[in-house]
Design a protein around this motif. Structure first.
Motif, PDB file in Angstrom:
ATOM      1  N   ASP A 232      -9.182  -0.011   5.654  1.00 22.73           N
ATOM      2  CA  ASP A 232     -10.428  -0.195   4.912  1.00 22.73           C
ATOM      3  C   ASP A 232     -10.215  -0.419   3.421  1.00 22.73           C
ATOM      4  O   ASP A 232     -11.044  -1.056   2.758  1.00 22.73           O
ATOM      5  CB  ASP A 232     -11.359   1.008   5.121  1.00 22.73           C
ATOM      6  N   TYR A 233      -9.133   0.105   2.860  1.00 24.23           N
ATOM      7  CA  TYR A 233      -8.899  -0.032   1.428  1.00 24.23           C
ATOM      8  C   TYR A 233      -7.965  -1.196   1.090  1.00 24.23           C
ATOM      9  O   TYR A 233      -7.658  -1.418  -0.088  1.00 24.23           O
ATOM     10  CB  TYR A 233      -8.320   1.265   0.854  1.00 24.23           C
TER      11      TYR A 233
ATOM     12  N   GLY B  66       0.260   5.881   0.261  1.00 19.37           N
ATOM     13  CA  GLY B  66      -0.632   7.012   0.398  1.00 19.37           C
ATOM     14  C   GLY B  66      -0.453   7.979  -0.758  1.00 19.37           C
ATOM     15  O   GLY B  66       0.632   8.096  -1.325  1.00 19.37           O
TER      16      GLY B  66
ATOM     17  N   SER C 289      -3.980   3.298  -0.640  1.00 17.46           N
ATOM     18  CA  SER C 289      -4.884   2.932   0.453  1.00 17.46           C
ATOM     19  C   SER C 289      -5.450   4.144   1.190  1.00 17.46           C
ATOM     20  O   SER C 289      -6.460   4.020   1.893  1.00 17.46           O
ATOM     21  CB  SER C 289      -4.149   2.042   1.462  1.00 17.46           C
ATOM     22  N   ASP C 290      -4.816   5.292   1.052  1.00 17.21           N
ATOM     23  CA  ASP C 290      -5.244   6.452   1.831  1.00 17.21           C
ATOM     24  C   ASP C 290      -4.641   7.725   1.247  1.00 17.21           C
ATOM     25  O   ASP C 290      -3.813   7.670   0.346  1.00 17.21           O
ATOM     26  CB  ASP C 290      -4.800   6.297   3.298  1.00 17.21           C
TER      27      ASP C 290
ATOM     28  N   SER D 201       0.825  -1.207   0.000  1.00 22.12           N
ATOM     29  CA  SER D 201       0.000   0.000   0.000  1.00 22.12           C
ATOM     30  C   SER D 201       0.856   1.252   0.000  1.00 22.12           C
ATOM     31  O   SER D 201       2.042   1.230   0.354  1.00 22.12           O
ATOM     32  CB  SER D 201      -0.924   0.001   1.218  1.00 22.12           C
TER      33      SER D 201
ATOM     34  N   LYS E 145      -6.748  10.739   0.607  1.00 16.52           N
ATOM     35  CA  LYS E 145      -7.798  11.704   0.265  1.00 16.52           C
ATOM     36  C   LYS E 145      -8.236  12.508   1.486  1.00 16.52           C
ATOM     37  O   LYS E 145      -8.522  13.704   1.397  1.00 16.52           O
ATOM     38  CB  LYS E 145      -9.008  10.970  -0.319  1.00 16.52           C
TER      39      LYS E 145
ATOM     40  N   GLN F  12      -7.710   6.073  -5.022  1.00 15.92           N
ATOM     41  CA  GLN F  12      -7.594   5.060  -3.978  1.00 15.92           C
ATOM     42  C   GLN F  12      -8.072   3.711  -4.512  1.00 15.92           C
ATOM     43  O   GLN F  12      -9.042   3.615  -5.250  1.00 15.92           O
ATOM     44  CB  GLN F  12      -8.382   5.469  -2.734  1.00 15.92           C
TER      45      GLN F  12
ATOM     46  N   LEU G  65      -5.716  10.908   8.009  1.00 10.85           N
ATOM     47  CA  LEU G  65      -5.799   9.668   8.771  1.00 10.85           C
ATOM     48  C   LEU G  65      -6.052   9.964  10.236  1.00 10.85           C
ATOM     49  O   LEU G  65      -5.347  10.766  10.851  1.00 10.85           O
ATOM     50  CB  LEU G  65      -4.500   8.874   8.621  1.00 10.85           C
TER      51      LEU G  65
ATOM     52  N   SER H 278       0.032  12.298   6.269  1.00  5.84           N
ATOM     53  CA  SER H 278      -1.406  12.552   6.300  1.00  5.84           C
ATOM     54  C   SER H 278      -1.660  14.048   6.246  1.00  5.84           C
ATOM     55  O   SER H 278      -0.853  14.855   6.731  1.00  5.84           O
ATOM     56  CB  SER H 278      -2.004  11.968   7.587  1.00  5.84           C
TER      57      SER H 278
ATOM     58  N   ASP I  57      -8.735   3.782   8.829  1.00  2.79           N
ATOM     59  CA  ASP I  57      -8.662   4.690   7.687  1.00  2.79           C
ATOM     60  C   ASP I  57      -7.658   4.173   6.651  1.00  2.79           C
ATOM     61  O   ASP I  57      -7.786   4.470   5.456  1.00  2.79           O
ATOM     62  CB  ASP I  57      -8.248   6.092   8.145  1.00  2.79           C
ATOM     63  N   TRP I  58      -6.660   3.449   7.110  1.00  2.00           N
ATOM     64  CA  TRP I  58      -5.702   2.784   6.219  1.00  2.00           C
ATOM     65  C   TRP I  58      -6.213   1.400   5.826  1.00  2.00           C
ATOM     66  O   TRP I  58      -6.212   1.022   4.653  1.00  2.00           O
ATOM     67  CB  TRP I  58      -4.350   2.658   6.911  1.00  2.00           C
TER      68      TRP I  58
END
Length: 225
Positions: A187-188, A73, A173-174, A71, A176, A79, A179, A136, A184-185
């Motif tokens: 979930d994807y 960011g 993975s994150d 993953s 947008k 995402q 965090l 983040s 938040d990380w």
């Protein structure tokens, strides 16, 4: 489910070692396809684990290519989608008070940003920044790259020590939103797992379409100083 021992996979006539940071990223679709080296999180763990694995592998049995996957960011990338690194930099390195360019390691003949000559057909390329911090929110303003991870540069430099090239495939993975929680990380990660698996399925045809010289050239030998 226990992670199996890492295995060097044969893809398109080449030996590939897939390298990931965490078991959390190693989900059902990837488990059905590869047996990666799990290094742990961050550039130190990635460098130690990759170097140790390669050092204990006989020279004639080492991989032809390292593949850093997992993953990443990104604030502006989609995402769940996978991007390949066109360049990798090390955002933790800052010896600028001594007169060195920010991002450039003192006394090592490498640029601050290293181009990856090997590129896979039909996978969008993006610039990757590696560092030891989770990025983040407003922290993205300080980074001159499209996406961020914590292992890619370290894997590449470990490969340099053994004259092995590295490519990096990263699922977003994150980024947008800021965090705030572990989920938040996390979930994807299922979407990242599925997207990475689809790219891996295309690797054999991509590698087979290029000659050996293309897949084995080393970025630290071809990069402009």
């Amino acid at each position: 489910m226990k992670v199996s021992e890492p295995k060097i996979e044969t893809v398109g006539g080449f030996r590939l070692l897939f390298i990931m940071a965490t078991e959390q990223e190693y989900r059902s679709e990837l488990r059905a396809r590869i047996h990666p080296l799990i290094t742990g999180v961050g550039p130190v763990e990635a460098a130690i684990s990759t170097t140790a694995f390669l050092a204990r592998t006989k020279p004639e049995e080492r991989p032809d290519l390292l593949v850093s996957i997992g993953s990443a960011g990104a604030r502006a990338l989609e995402q769940g989608m996978v991007y390949q690194a066109s360049h990798i930099s090390y955002r933790d390195m800052d010896a600028s008070p001594l007169g060195f360019e920010k991002g450039r390691t003192p006394f090592v003949d490498l640029p601050a940003e290293i181009a990856i000559p090997q590129q896979i057909a039909d996978v969008t390329a993006a610039r990757l920044s590696t560092g030891s911090n989770v990025v983040s929110g407003a922290a993205y303003d300080l980074i001159d790259a499209d996406m961020v991870d914590m292992e890619g540069f370290a894997v590449m430099r470990a490969g340099h020590a053994f004259d092995l090239p590295t490519i990096a495939l990263k699922g977003i993975s994150d980024g947008k939103a800021e965090l705030r929680h572990f989920r938040d990380w996390a979930d994807y990660l299922e979407a990242v797992d599925e997207s990475l698996a689809k790219v891996i399925d295309r690797l054999e045809s991509s590698i087979a379409a290029m000659d050996r010289a293309y897949w084995t050239q080393l970025p630290h030998r071809t990069a402009a100083r």
